[in-house]
Motif scaffolding. Structure first.
Motif, PDB file in Angstrom:
ATOM      1  N   VAL A 104      38.140  46.497  36.351  1.00  0.00           N
ATOM      2  CA  VAL A 104      39.022  46.667  35.199  1.00  0.00           C
ATOM      3  C   VAL A 104      40.283  45.823  35.327  1.00  0.00           C
ATOM      4  O   VAL A 104      40.704  45.180  34.365  1.00  0.00           O
ATOM      5  N   ASP A 105      40.872  45.793  36.516  1.00  0.00           N
ATOM      6  CA  ASP A 105      42.155  45.120  36.658  1.00  0.00           C
ATOM      7  C   ASP A 105      42.159  44.025  37.723  1.00  0.00           C
ATOM      8  O   ASP A 105      43.225  43.612  38.173  1.00  0.00           O
ATOM      9  N   TYR A 106      40.988  43.570  38.121  1.00  0.00           N
ATOM     10  CA  TYR A 106      40.965  42.419  39.029  1.00  0.00           C
ATOM     11  C   TYR A 106      39.621  41.714  38.973  1.00  0.00           C
ATOM     12  O   TYR A 106      38.621  42.266  38.505  1.00  0.00           O
ATOM     13  N   LEU A 126      43.805  40.787  37.268  1.00  0.00           N
ATOM     14  CA  LEU A 126      43.467  40.347  35.901  1.00  0.00           C
ATOM     15  C   LEU A 126      43.294  41.585  35.037  1.00  0.00           C
ATOM     16  O   LEU A 126      42.623  42.524  35.443  1.00  0.00           O
ATOM     17  N   ASP A 127      43.866  41.569  33.870  1.00  0.00           N
ATOM     18  CA  ASP A 127      43.712  42.697  32.955  1.00  0.00           C
ATOM     19  C   ASP A 127      42.498  42.411  32.071  1.00  0.00           C
ATOM     20  O   ASP A 127      42.626  41.866  30.978  1.00  0.00           O
ATOM     21  N   LEU A 128      41.327  42.774  32.561  1.00  0.00           N
ATOM     22  CA  LEU A 128      40.091  42.398  31.860  1.00  0.00           C
ATOM     23  C   LEU A 128      40.013  42.928  30.429  1.00  0.00           C
ATOM     24  O   LEU A 128      39.614  42.183  29.527  1.00  0.00           O
ATOM     25  N   PRO A 129      40.377  44.215  30.202  1.00  0.00           N
ATOM     26  CA  PRO A 129      40.282  44.711  28.819  1.00  0.00           C
ATOM     27  C   PRO A 129      41.142  43.876  27.868  1.00  0.00           C
ATOM     28  O   PRO A 129      40.725  43.581  26.746  1.00  0.00           O
ATOM     29  N   PRO A 301      49.509  49.252  35.962  1.00  0.00           N
ATOM     30  CA  PRO A 301      48.311  48.464  36.278  1.00  0.00           C
ATOM     31  C   PRO A 301      48.599  46.993  36.527  1.00  0.00           C
ATOM     32  O   PRO A 301      47.750  46.284  37.066  1.00  0.00           O
ATOM     33  N   ALA A 302      49.787  46.514  36.147  1.00  0.00           N
ATOM     34  CA  ALA A 302      50.112  45.109  36.387  1.00  0.00           C
ATOM     35  C   ALA A 302      50.448  44.871  37.861  1.00  0.00           C
ATOM     36  O   ALA A 302      50.400  43.748  38.353  1.00  0.00           O
ATOM     37  N   ARG A 303      50.796  45.952  38.567  1.00  0.00           N
ATOM     38  CA  ARG A 303      51.140  45.794  39.999  1.00  0.00           C
ATOM     39  C   ARG A 303      49.871  45.775  40.841  1.00  0.00           C
ATOM     40  O   ARG A 303      48.838  46.318  40.462  1.00  0.00           O
ATOM     41  N   GLU A 306      46.505  47.693  45.790  1.00  0.00           N
ATOM     42  CA  GLU A 306      46.659  48.199  47.155  1.00  0.00           C
ATOM     43  C   GLU A 306      48.105  48.586  47.461  1.00  0.00           C
ATOM     44  O   GLU A 306      48.365  49.553  48.179  1.00  0.00           O
ATOM     45  N   ALA A 307      49.040  47.861  46.856  1.00  0.00           N
ATOM     46  CA  ALA A 307      50.455  48.204  47.033  1.00  0.00           C
ATOM     47  C   ALA A 307      50.759  49.573  46.415  1.00  0.00           C
ATOM     48  O   ALA A 307      51.467  50.400  46.999  1.00  0.00           O
ATOM     49  N   ARG A 308      50.171  49.813  45.238  1.00  0.00           N
ATOM     50  CA  ARG A 308      50.398  51.104  44.573  1.00  0.00           C
ATOM     51  C   ARG A 308      49.789  52.241  45.385  1.00  0.00           C
ATOM     52  O   ARG A 308      50.382  53.314  45.522  1.00  0.00           O
TER      53      ARG A 308
END
Lengths: 427, 427
Positions: A104-106, A126-129, A301-303, A306-308
């Motif tokens: 979804v986000d990478y 990457l913000d796939l949606p 979700p932009a961060r 793994e950091a989150r």
């Protein structure tokens, strides 16, 4: 007693007489796999251990060496009968497998050589949606080109590319029929990549959790456990199941869709539009919703993911009550679903991947408490629950591994190098 | 593309050179299975279709005839090349397989000959929980002796006995570790029957739903469907799953325990002592509780099960609102669980057995409505739901079939008849 009731398994089907070339390819693959799985050894030992005769092994090793898939080195003194021979090693620096994951986000890529060594690895947030299918495939094509270039720099040519997608995949034509959390419906990933890459190596598309399960089976901490369930927690929750040493695919490759089983909160709407899916209580969104207010950076979700997750773990370590309660709740809900999987599949091990692995130490107690209550078989039916050691790279590793399997199935796919640029071929 | 990612499947393991006797046994079985699966045909056609050479086939057929497993009959003119030969038929009236089922309120036995014809069938209403394990095994021993005597009267000797039990079975030593609805815990069924019967044929113990799934795969209306889920509704609810043409057994033979997954009403206590098991909403007790008041004869376990189910069906046909509402509710709950199974296994077909089959016409609409809503794959992931045509005999048929498989695996288990009573053996 003790063995499985025999089912026919096609043994009564027509047996085509195997032709010489097929036998040769099979035996080349047999020797190559033997070296991978058991390590370097002499021709004599390979013959002894595989049941092939020595002359055949010598001829097979010679051909594998011509194809630069093996090299011979020092004298092997272990377990040999008679005069010790030179050790044959798996080489295969000339060939590699590429795995790509779309989540979804990478998007991520990983390249493995024939020995399973990582040649290249890259991951993009990457913000796939938001990006949509076409621009996502553009980005993937660039990622793959980077990987091919990096592999070429080490002298390795791709044997194939496998694309892992968090969704339902029709593997026969590489179409993602439904990826609820990405927002895809009937996206022709295979054709889209062929058109963009124009490459000569085969491309496959497969469900991400299935490929992760293969990676666990091939190279995880529980490798070669014949009955294994893999669960990945990301935005969505997916399952991949190895049954008796083989990936469970089902009739149409749609198996393992555990995230959308009705084990969640009937009042919560899932990314797929249904209510009560298990994802609604164990997906990453469920955890973050319970652990943090809207606007909290762990939910952004932009961060980097793994950091989150590290931040969530740090709060839990610090004893933050809200974080701990959220993790406890997710762990218990994870247990409810894992109990269903154990009751149905009776695996030796359940492997938790994705964010479940990162935060697993906080999930395990409530999870195991649920299993104790809900699994019918005594002692949790003999199942262990472990955290994946492959992290978020399980799917790309599985993809690269599957691409390499074609070489082990038929080593003649790797051409004999020739002085003339064209016209190289098997003798 | 299109084929499953290759997993190693043991191909790299040591290959023992097959000895002559093993090859012979395998080929004898190959010919025998070929005749069973494809019908009578000439030696020439068998050779052509199996890839064995004609001289070998003639020798194999001669040995099978010596063992009275085949006979030769009229001239085969179909598909032959050259001079037509005599047709070889599966015979096998001299050998049979026995299946026994132990369920909560009955015990049953069924005997199949090698062609799959029923030689004997018997069913006893028995209150197993009240009777206890020892007296149940006494009754089973009498049932088996009746079956052996009936088979002997037709000239058939048992190749083996398989006991189906509605519970968790440790197949390695034939112990029923847990049968919640029967009230059994660690009952040594295998040893108990060996002691009582003193027979020379092998005895196996296996989960009832697993054997039913094998029966469906071998001889049901959906025979040979490689990905198949069987669900049986009796007092308990069990599942048996065929994955890629093989029974899913799991690491310890405890797979398919769908009745005790947490898909039921969390307020209802199950026969296993847990709360919320699926059985609590789809087991026969759930139906009868909703459809009839205490004291209603349809709920009387001392009465014949099929008679009671006929009565329920008759009420539904008559439009009895309470009965119809109860069936609708069970059908919907059945759909909830079937959706989980379809999401996880992606079968081509789900087969409903036991009471689900008897009352299936009243369950199907609400069931399908749930599947439409809950299955992630488009078009219910391509799964069909059908009613078993094997009725309550699926488990005993599967048991008898498994017993016969030993003959197809090794036809030399059936001795060559000799004029001297002892000393008969293979040439």
């Amino acid at each position: 007693m003790g063995e499985a009731p025999s089912l026919y398994d096609g043994s009564s089907e027509r047996r085509a007489p195997a032709d010489q070339a097929t036998v040769r390819r099979t035996n080349l693959g047999l020797v190559l796999r033997h070296l991978r799985d058991h390590g370097p050894r002499s021709r004599a030992r390979i013959a002894q251990e595989t049941g092939l005769n020595k002359a055949t092994v010598s001829s097979l090793v010679a051909e594998l060496a011509d194809r630069r898939l093996v090299t011979t080195g020092e004298v092997d003194r272990a377990g040999s009968v008679g005069r010790p021979g030179l050790t044959v090693h798996l080489d295969g620096g000339c060939v590699c497998g590429i795995g790509v994951e779309l989540n979804v986000d990478y998007a991520a890529v990983l390249v493995l050589d024939l020995r399973g060594e990582v040649l290249f690895e890259k991951r993009l947030a990457l913000d796939l949606p938001a990006l949509g299918a076409e621009r996502t495939l553009d980005a993937v094509a660039v990622l793959v080109s980077d990987a091919v270039a990096a592999a070429a720099a080490t002298g390795a040519r791709p044997a194939g590319l496998t694309v892992a997608v968090a969704g339902l995949v029709r593997s026969v034509d590489g179409v993602v029929t439904l990826a609820p959390n990405i927002g895809w419906h009937d996206v022709a990933v295979l054709d889209g990549l062929h058109a963009r890459l124009g490459t000569d190596f085969p491309i496959r598309v497969e469900n991400d959790a299935n490929l992760s399960a293969i990676a666990e089976w091939a190279m995880g901490s529980e490798a070669r456990t014949p009955d294994l369930v893999y669960l990945t927690g990301e935005v969505g929750v997916g399952g991949g199941v190895i049954v008796a040493g083989r990936l469970l695919r089902g009739a149409g490759g749609l198996s393992g869709e555990v995230g959308h089983t009705s084990l969640g909160d009937p009042d919560l709407v899932c990314g797929c539009g249904r209510r009560g899916c298990w994802e609604t209580v164990v997906g990453m969104a469920a955890l973050l919703r319970a652990a943090a207010d809207p606007g909290d950076p762990v939910g952004d979700p932009a961060r980097d993911l793994e950091a989150r997750l590290s931040e969530v773990a740090a709060r839990a370590e610090d004893g933050d009550a809200r974080t701990l309660a959220a993790l406890h709740q997710v762990g218990a809900s994870l247990g409810t679903g894992a109990a269903v999987l154990i009751n149905l599949f009776n695996p030796r091990v359940v492997i938790l991947g994705g964010y479940f692995a990162v935060l697993g130490r906080f999930l395990m107690d409530p999870l195991m408490a649920e299993l104790e209550v809900r699994v019918l078989g005594p002692g949790v039916a003999g199942a262990r629950v472990v955290l994946s050691t492959l992290g978020f790279s399980a799917a790309v590793r599985g993809g690269a591994h599957v691409a390499l399997e074609s070489v082990f199935d038929d080593p003649t796919l790797v051409p004999v190098p020739s002085l003339e640029p064209a016209g190289a071929g098997a003798p």
